[in-house]
Design a protein around this motif. Structure first.
Motif, PDB file in Angstrom:
ATOM      1  N   CYS A  61     101.115  39.973  10.675  1.00 43.07           N
ATOM      2  CA  CYS A  61     100.055  40.834  11.192  1.00 43.07           C
ATOM      3  C   CYS A  61     100.667  42.117  11.766  1.00 43.07           C
ATOM      4  O   CYS A  61     101.499  42.057  12.659  1.00 43.07           O
ATOM      5  N   TYR A  63      99.299  44.291  13.655  1.00 40.85           N
ATOM      6  CA  TYR A  63      98.918  44.501  15.056  1.00 40.85           C
ATOM      7  C   TYR A  63      99.838  43.726  15.994  1.00 40.85           C
ATOM      8  O   TYR A  63     100.189  44.196  17.059  1.00 40.85           O
ATOM      9  N   VAL A  64     100.222  42.542  15.578  1.00 38.26           N
ATOM     10  CA  VAL A  64     101.164  41.748  16.369  1.00 38.26           C
ATOM     11  C   VAL A  64     102.551  42.381  16.298  1.00 38.26           C
ATOM     12  O   VAL A  64     103.270  42.424  17.295  1.00 38.26           O
ATOM     13  N   SER A  69     101.627  41.367  22.415  1.00 37.61           N
ATOM     14  CA  SER A  69     100.595  40.776  23.281  1.00 37.61           C
ATOM     15  C   SER A  69      99.310  40.483  22.496  1.00 37.61           C
ATOM     16  O   SER A  69      98.418  39.809  23.002  1.00 37.61           O
ATOM     17  N   ASN A  70      99.200  40.964  21.247  1.00 38.95           N
ATOM     18  CA  ASN A  70      98.039  40.674  20.395  1.00 38.95           C
ATOM     19  C   ASN A  70      98.165  39.345  19.656  1.00 38.95           C
ATOM     20  O   ASN A  70      97.290  39.015  18.868  1.00 38.95           O
ATOM     21  N   TYR A  72      97.684  36.268  20.330  1.00 33.66           N
ATOM     22  CA  TYR A  72      96.603  35.284  20.459  1.00 33.66           C
ATOM     23  C   TYR A  72      95.243  35.860  20.088  1.00 33.66           C
ATOM     24  O   TYR A  72      94.257  35.144  20.066  1.00 33.66           O
ATOM     25  N   ARG A  73      95.200  37.159  19.775  1.00 38.43           N
ATOM     26  CA  ARG A  73      93.943  37.798  19.362  1.00 38.43           C
ATOM     27  C   ARG A  73      93.926  38.125  17.871  1.00 38.43           C
ATOM     28  O   ARG A  73      92.917  38.560  17.347  1.00 38.43           O
ATOM     29  N   SER A  74      95.025  37.920  17.208  1.00 39.86           N
ATOM     30  CA  SER A  74      95.156  38.282  15.799  1.00 39.86           C
ATOM     31  C   SER A  74      94.416  37.296  14.898  1.00 39.86           C
ATOM     32  O   SER A  74      94.638  36.083  14.968  1.00 39.86           O
ATOM     33  N   CYS A  75      93.568  37.838  14.036  1.00 41.72           N
ATOM     34  CA  CYS A  75      92.858  36.982  13.068  1.00 41.72           C
ATOM     35  C   CYS A  75      93.829  36.353  12.080  1.00 41.72           C
ATOM     36  O   CYS A  75      93.643  35.198  11.674  1.00 41.72           O
ATOM     37  N   THR A  78      95.648  33.538  13.909  1.00 40.91           N
ATOM     38  CA  THR A  78      94.673  32.459  14.129  1.00 40.91           C
ATOM     39  C   THR A  78      94.416  31.689  12.837  1.00 40.91           C
ATOM     40  O   THR A  78      94.337  30.454  12.849  1.00 40.91           O
TER      41      THR A  78
END
Length: 131
Positions: A61, A63-64, A69-70, A72-75, A78
């Motif tokens: 990802c 964004y990660v 810090s992203n 746990y928010r990354s699709c 996940t």
């Protein structure tokens, strides 16, 4: 060294950490998957805690990769966690996504926190086995 027929608590396994590359999760039907699944069945049969560490999540990802810090928010992350949870019949909260220290000379605080959190959870799993 060798098999201990009458072991005590210090000789027993308390937790198994399975480390998987998030960029190359073994697919059902592959030889690697079969070996890992057999290992999981043996771990389950012995009632040993199993935890999975997913490495290289920054590579799945962007964004990660740009901001850890992203994680746990990354699709994307996940989705991989969900796939691993379903594939290995393991609860999602037993799977810990981490970034490897591949190119960093000085470890960044974000990376350290995520890795330390994963290891802390491994210790909790081993400790709960002892109770």
């Amino acid at each position: 060294p060798g098999f201990i027929p009458e072991s005590n608590i210090k000789d027993e396994m308390h937790c198994v950490a399975l480390v998987l590359d998030a960029t190359a999760i073994p697919q059902p039907g592959s030889a690697m998957f079969k070996q890992l699944f057999e290992l999981k069945q043996q771990i389950d049969a012995r009632d040993i805690a199993l935890r999975i560490i997913l490495t290289k999540v920054d590579q799945v990802c962007r964004y990660v990769n740009s901001n850890l810090s992203n994680v746990y928010r990354s699709c994307s992350v996940t989705s991989i966690v969900d796939t691993v949870a379903q594939t290995f019949h393991t609860p999602r909260n037993y799977i810990y996504p981490v970034k490897c220290y591949e190119h960093e000379i000085n470890q960044m605080q974000n990376i350290g926190i995520i890795v330390l959190s994963a290891f802390q959870n491994l210790l909790y799993a081993a400790e709960s086995f002892l109770e």
